[in-house]
Design an enzyme around this catalytic site. Sequence first.
Site, PDB file in Angstrom:
ATOM      1  N   ARG A 181       0.850  -1.185   0.000  1.00 51.63           N
ATOM      2  CA  ARG A 181       0.000   0.000   0.000  1.00 51.63           C
ATOM      3  C   ARG A 181       0.886   1.236   0.000  1.00 51.63           C
ATOM      4  O   ARG A 181       1.885   1.290   0.714  1.00 51.63           O
ATOM      5  CB  ARG A 181      -0.872   0.016   1.243  1.00 51.63           C
ATOM      6  CG  ARG A 181      -1.789   1.237   1.286  1.00 51.63           C
ATOM      7  CD  ARG A 181      -1.870   1.872   2.647  1.00 51.63           C
ATOM      8  NE  ARG A 181      -0.634   2.448   3.117  1.00 51.63           N
ATOM      9  CZ  ARG A 181      -0.491   3.042   4.296  1.00 51.63           C
ATOM     10  NH1 ARG A 181      -1.489   3.116   5.110  1.00 51.63           N
ATOM     11  NH2 ARG A 181       0.673   3.558   4.660  1.00 51.63           N
ATOM     12  N   HIS A 339     -37.659   8.485  29.904  1.00 51.33           N
ATOM     13  CA  HIS A 339     -36.867   7.489  29.176  1.00 51.33           C
ATOM     14  C   HIS A 339     -37.076   6.100  29.774  1.00 51.33           C
ATOM     15  O   HIS A 339     -37.273   5.132  29.055  1.00 51.33           O
ATOM     16  CB  HIS A 339     -35.382   7.847  29.237  1.00 51.33           C
ATOM     17  CG  HIS A 339     -35.036   9.047  28.416  1.00 51.33           C
ATOM     18  ND1 HIS A 339     -34.075   9.013  27.415  1.00 51.33           N
ATOM     19  CD2 HIS A 339     -35.511  10.310  28.429  1.00 51.33           C
ATOM     20  CE1 HIS A 339     -33.991  10.206  26.863  1.00 51.33           C
ATOM     21  NE2 HIS A 339     -34.846  11.015  27.463  1.00 51.33           N
TER      22      HIS A 339
HETATM   23  O1  LIG Z   1       0.253   5.373   6.688  1.00 51.04           O
HETATM   24  C1  LIG Z   1      -0.762   6.046   6.773  1.00 51.04           C
HETATM   25  O2  LIG Z   1      -1.632   6.051   5.913  1.00 51.04           O
HETATM   26  C2  LIG Z   1      -1.010   6.896   7.962  1.00 51.04           C
HETATM   27  C3  LIG Z   1       0.212   7.284   8.693  1.00 51.04           C
HETATM   28  C4  LIG Z   1      -0.167   8.025   9.917  1.00 51.04           C
HETATM   29  O3  LIG Z   1      -0.209   7.485  11.005  1.00 51.04           O
HETATM   30  C5  LIG Z   1      -0.679   9.380   9.779  1.00 51.04           C
HETATM   31  O4  LIG Z   1      -0.494   9.979   8.744  1.00 51.04           O
HETATM   32  O5  LIG Z   1      -1.267   9.866  10.756  1.00 51.04           O
END
Ligand SMILES: O=C(O)CCC(=O)C(=O)O
Length: 481
Positions: A181, A339
């Site tokens: 990712r 309630h």
């Molecule tokens: O890797 C990510 O998408 C988030 C990283 C993270 O912790 C942030 O940007 O707050």
Amino acid sequence: MCPPVEETPANGQANGTNGDNGHPGYSAVRSTPTKHVSPYQPVGDFLSNVSRFKIIESTLREGEQFANAYFDLDAKIKIAKALDEFGVDYIELTSPAASEQSRSDCEAICKLGLKAKILTHVRCSMADAKIAVETGVDGLDVVIGTSSYLREHSHGKDMTYIKNTALEVIEFVKSKGKEIRFSSEDSFRSDLVDLLSIYSAVDKVGVNRVGIADTVGCASPRQVYDLVRTLRGVVGCDIETHFHNDSGCAIANAYCALEAGATHVDTSVLGIGERNGITPLGGFMARMIVADRDYVLSKYNIKKLKDIEDLVADLVEVNVPFNNYITGFCAFTHKAGIHAKAILNNPSTYEIISPADFGMSRYVHFASRITGWNAIKSRADQLGLTMTDAEYKECTAEIKKMADIKKITLDDTDAIIRNFHHNQVHNTNKPLLPDLTKDEAEKLNQVDQKIESVPEKRQLDATVEADAEDRANKKTRSTAA
Ligand SMILES: O=C(O)CCC(=O)C(=O)O
Ligand SMILES: CC(=O)SCCNC(=O)CCNC(=O)[C@H](O)C(C)(C)COP(=O)(O)OP(=O)(O)OC[C@H]1O[C@@H](n2cnc3c(N)ncnc32)[C@H](O)[C@@H]1OP(=O)(O)O
Ligand SMILES: [Zn+2]
């Protein structure tokens, strides 16, 4: 008024008794039928993934960034196993580049053979990626800041460098057969053209997911909807989302992201993370069960929520907040008379979530001046005491009187009900609450004198007397028979 009715939950399991919210002064009420048909069903939109989202659980990554967090391997294993039992789709771990222990912990968790896929979270750099692919993880979550703040003051790299490095890292990770990712950190303060251009480039080389991160918690649900929807039109891969809670929108943003076509949501137990954290697992479940109960129940073992929260709260040495979603001590406690009456008749009147789904219990709070006779009648039933409606009302008036002069407890209220009942049945005049201080007794006396002069009170007394006489007659008749 109907007595509380026992529910047969949709999942066929016993009612909420194992997740006691731990109330010292409230009566537990058994769950009542709740076929959850929400009037606010998700928008029937072809983009929406509200009914098919996946959870990337980041307690062991983002959560380790919480100020109080210190997880040794034993703690990490406990958390990972608990999350796996809960049924999260992915468990995200701290970068193995962080320290030698982080690296070996990562390897150890990969060897547990959990059902959840294991990810580790690394910088967009070949050096980090090379360490990560050797740990046995299923995939890498690669991240780099794209806002001008982070480009100038964090890593100092421009967009061309970011894009080239991202493509190199993705190609390498894919060549190792791992899921990958790519995420832009601080997405909501990044230039839209920069974002779409890099997401489009990584999508073309076959990244599994792109990630949007509200790193500083600045985004509103509408901004989230717009960005995710735009991105949905640009990439074909999955879209992961990550929301910080600095301005209180982390759950709403996660929900809006799903409505706009995001596929994955990052969570952590109790929301722990950097600063005040991210979308909490429990709060997210609360939102999603209202949107699609069948999906949530089919996928996640939500009765485990309280145990997981208790485990993590204990490990990071915090208390579960009183108003926590689902598991907070008052999450299913109903107090006001209006309630309480309706809840006792049908819990759907004032509950959108069934506590039984989460193994929790419902409570009716009746030890206060804002209680009503229906709640007191229900409590008397629980105590095995029967009175006429007029007597319940008179007894409730006594409770209110007492609650006006001091903060009464459950025991106080029970004592009043018992003594009141005793006085009615045996025609005695026992003090309703014997252990009053002198000062309290004096105040009560003053209240009594005021009340005696109210015409409605005299009327009520007459009714109660008539009831008592009627009962005495009946008793005599049945004894004679
Ligand atoms: O890797 C990510 O998408 C988030 C990283 C993270 O912790 C942030 O940007 O707050
Ligand atoms: C928003 C988020 O939460 S992202 C996740 C953040 N998580 C963590 O930081 C936890 C793990 N981190 C660590 O243990 C350390 O920060 C390490 C091992 C990654 C790096 O440690 P150090 O080399 O001592 O650097 P330090 O932490 O002081 O600074 C961060 C370094 O990463 C660089 N960097 C920051 N973000 C990125 C990125 N996304 N991709 C590539 N490099 C980056 C910075 O330029 C800086 O490099 P420098 O040494 O050339 O100045
Ligand atoms: Zn974060």
